[in-house]
Design an enzyme around this catalytic site. Sequence first.
Site, PDB file in Angstrom:
ATOM      1  CG  HIS A 308      12.893  -1.738  32.913  1.00  0.00           C
ATOM      2  ND1 HIS A 308      12.319  -1.715  33.946  1.00  0.00           N
ATOM      3  CD2 HIS A 308      13.621  -0.628  32.878  1.00  0.00           C
ATOM      4  CE1 HIS A 308      12.133  -0.749  34.638  1.00  0.00           C
ATOM      5  NE2 HIS A 308      12.774   0.292  33.923  1.00  0.00           N
ATOM      6  CG  ASP A 365      18.866   5.208  30.606  1.00  0.00           C
ATOM      7  OD1 ASP A 365      18.600   6.340  30.695  1.00  0.00           O
ATOM      8  OD2 ASP A 365      18.871   4.445  31.535  1.00  0.00           O
TER       9      ASP A 365
HETATM   10  N1  CMC Z   1      22.877  -7.236  29.040  1.00  0.00           N
HETATM   11  C1  CMC Z   1      23.030  -8.526  28.896  1.00  0.00           C
HETATM   12  N2  CMC Z   1      22.551  -9.468  29.839  1.00  0.00           N
HETATM   13  C2  CMC Z   1      21.571  -8.903  30.413  1.00  0.00           C
HETATM   14  C3  CMC Z   1      21.293  -7.590  30.474  1.00  0.00           C
HETATM   15  C4  CMC Z   1      22.032  -6.850  29.696  1.00  0.00           C
HETATM   16  N3  CMC Z   1      21.755  -5.516  29.562  1.00  0.00           N
HETATM   17  N4  CMC Z   1      20.248  -7.100  31.578  1.00  0.00           N
HETATM   18  C5  CMC Z   1      19.992  -8.523  31.899  1.00  0.00           C
HETATM   19  N5  CMC Z   1      20.694  -9.274  31.367  1.00  0.00           N
HETATM   20  C6  CMC Z   1      20.578 -11.113  31.842  1.00  0.00           C
HETATM   21  C7  CMC Z   1      21.165 -11.104  33.084  1.00  0.00           C
HETATM   22  O1  CMC Z   1      22.612 -11.363  33.054  1.00  0.00           O
HETATM   23  C8  CMC Z   1      20.515 -12.249  33.509  1.00  0.00           C
HETATM   24  O2  CMC Z   1      20.905 -13.595  32.769  1.00  0.00           O
HETATM   25  P1  CMC Z   1      20.498 -14.998  33.605  1.00  0.00           P
HETATM   26  O3  CMC Z   1      19.176 -15.284  33.662  1.00  0.00           O
HETATM   27  O4  CMC Z   1      21.115 -15.730  32.411  1.00  0.00           O
HETATM   28  O5  CMC Z   1      21.417 -14.842  34.923  1.00  0.00           O
HETATM   29  C9  CMC Z   1      18.952 -12.025  32.944  1.00  0.00           C
HETATM   30  O6  CMC Z   1      19.169 -11.076  31.749  1.00  0.00           O
HETATM   31  C10 CMC Z   1      18.157 -10.955  33.987  1.00  0.00           C
HETATM   32  O7  CMC Z   1      18.785  -9.945  34.300  1.00  0.00           O
HETATM   33  P2  CMC Z   1      18.897  -9.634  35.850  1.00  0.00           P
HETATM   34  O8  CMC Z   1      20.219  -8.685  36.173  1.00  0.00           O
HETATM   35  O9  CMC Z   1      18.469 -10.527  36.883  1.00  0.00           O
HETATM   36  O10 CMC Z   1      17.826  -8.276  35.887  1.00  0.00           O
HETATM   37  P3  CMC Z   1      17.388  -7.248  36.511  1.00  0.00           P
HETATM   38  O11 CMC Z   1      15.877  -7.001  36.828  1.00  0.00           O
HETATM   39  O12 CMC Z   1      17.983  -7.492  38.314  1.00  0.00           O
HETATM   40  O13 CMC Z   1      18.249  -5.967  36.306  1.00  0.00           O
HETATM   41  C11 CMC Z   1      18.702  -4.160  34.848  1.00  0.00           C
HETATM   42  C12 CMC Z   1      17.700  -5.013  35.135  1.00  0.00           C
HETATM   43  C13 CMC Z   1      17.961  -2.927  34.234  1.00  0.00           C
HETATM   44  C14 CMC Z   1      19.569  -3.730  36.190  1.00  0.00           C
HETATM   45  C15 CMC Z   1      19.513  -5.067  33.817  1.00  0.00           C
HETATM   46  O14 CMC Z   1      18.832  -5.138  32.722  1.00  0.00           O
HETATM   47  C16 CMC Z   1      21.022  -4.223  33.230  1.00  0.00           C
HETATM   48  O15 CMC Z   1      21.928  -4.308  34.019  1.00  0.00           O
HETATM   49  N6  CMC Z   1      20.654  -3.371  32.136  1.00  0.00           N
HETATM   50  C17 CMC Z   1      21.924  -2.700  31.774  1.00  0.00           C
HETATM   51  C18 CMC Z   1      21.984  -1.363  32.482  1.00  0.00           C
HETATM   52  C19 CMC Z   1      20.652  -0.382  32.126  1.00  0.00           C
HETATM   53  O16 CMC Z   1      20.329  -0.158  30.872  1.00  0.00           O
HETATM   54  N7  CMC Z   1      20.132   0.075  33.129  1.00  0.00           N
HETATM   55  C20 CMC Z   1      18.837   1.392  32.825  1.00  0.00           C
HETATM   56  C21 CMC Z   1      17.563   0.717  33.175  1.00  0.00           C
HETATM   57  S1  CMC Z   1      16.269   1.764  32.762  1.00  0.00           S
HETATM   58  C22 CMC Z   1      16.272   3.196  33.349  1.00  0.00           C
HETATM   59  C23 CMC Z   1      16.010   3.146  34.881  1.00  0.00           C
HETATM   60  O17 CMC Z   1      15.036   3.134  35.171  1.00  0.00           O
HETATM   61  O18 CMC Z   1      16.896   3.079  35.883  1.00  0.00           O
END
Ligand code: CMC
Length: 431
Positions: A308, A365
């Site tokens: 998140h 989720d």
């Molecule tokens: N699985 C594997 N790696 C992950 C995941 C994951 N679910 N989420 C983040 N990472 C890694 C990402 O690759 C990055 O690694 P590095 O620093 O080595 O490049 C690091 O963790 C930080 O991730 P980010 O993408 O920069 O984080 P963000 O804040 O931009 O994205 C997120 C947040 C929710 C989009 C992401 O965690 C994700 O894609 N999660 C899976 C989808 C999901 O469950 N979404 C629902 C969110 S809760 C409901 C809502 O409010 O929408």
Amino acid sequence: MSTTANIELDGKTYTLPTVVGTEQEKAIDISNLRAVSGYITLDDGYGNTGSCQSKITFIDGDQGILRYRGIPIEELAEKSTFVETSYLVIYGHLPNRTELRGFSDLLTKYQYLHEDMRFHFQGFPAGGHPMPILSAMINAASCFDTDLMNWHWGKRHEFDVYAARLLSQVRTIAAFSYRKSHGLPLIYPKKSYKYTANFLHMMFSMPYEDFELRPEVVRALDLIFLLHADHEQNCSTATVRLVASSQANLFASASAGVCALWGPLHGGANQAVVEMLEQIHKEGDDGSKFIAAAKDKNSGRRLMGFGHRIYKNYDPRAKIIKRACDQVLSALNINDPLLEIAKHLEAAALRDSYFVERKLYPNVDFYSGIIMRALGVPVEMFPVVFAIGRMPGWIANYKEIMEEPKSRIYRPRQVYMGPTLNHFVPIEERV
Ligand code: CMC
């Protein structure tokens, strides 16, 4: 404590005001920086940008705290209902009996759609995903009410009616979208049913054959709605505020929110989680292979329902949903292998240094889809359920922006990286 920030640019020092929130969150107000220095701030994905000052929801992502209007989510989950919490989120205080009665009466009064909207539903192909139908129909609803089309912020006294109409009709539209996409006859809402029971009725009853409304099923879905009611400036809510800032009407702004919510990184994640768990189950994997792929940046996979932007701790909503998931499945006597896979995945991920170092925990989720499966909600309806739940938050944010005396249109800047001045070349001279 200092109440200003100094920034040095090109040898000059600029003094900027700071803002401290009621929960001691701190911000530097840079709104005047470009005017005095020529600099803007650059923040890809708005990870460090406060786009507004809001009184609706407080999140402390490091501690795993979520409060609507100051009330912890755990207390609301235990003691409140979705309708009561919606009132709280929209109007800023818990309703007394008269206020709650008045709000519920408005929801009942406005639950019917204009009958001609049925023809629009007929235009969508069988099997169409219910999210675009939901978004299109929420927007179309304003065409059926010229007052709403012409409504603008100046007529604020009509807000209560439009807010109730939207909150009530989103449930009717959502159920009709499902019935349409499955080729089932549309079932109208019943005046005697409460909000969530009515949604289940419209989803699952058949003509002359009412769906049995088991209290544990109604309560579980009501809880899911309540836990989604608001979540400060997430992608869809920020979208609603952005559209609203142009003074677009409430329905148009909410319709845009549905589109933003649909993506698998946001409200579409609950559908993606169950699809991921089904795939793991089908492949006979215990989740280990999937975790390895999720850690590999080249695999294109992520552990859906994990991570998140704000929470760097267990999402408090996920804790509540996980408990509810166990209770609902046991009350309905359902043994879902996906729940076991999910628990195994969670345990494995929380031991794994990749997830630990990045502070990736289960989010709302991760378990909500398993409950919805148990309730009989089809997978493509999961984001729609999220959208119904999020509606009070969108409405409250719309109201906040509408009531802000100094409200301005949202218009971020950019740093241009394209070609510098170039000139038109006639086609015959181009190589
Ligand atoms: N699985 C594997 N790696 C992950 C995941 C994951 N679910 N989420 C983040 N990472 C890694 C990402 O690759 C990055 O690694 P590095 O620093 O080595 O490049 C690091 O963790 C930080 O991730 P980010 O993408 O920069 O984080 P963000 O804040 O931009 O994205 C997120 C947040 C929710 C989009 C992401 O965690 C994700 O894609 N999660 C899976 C989808 C999901 O469950 N979404 C629902 C969110 S809760 C409901 C809502 O409010 O929408």
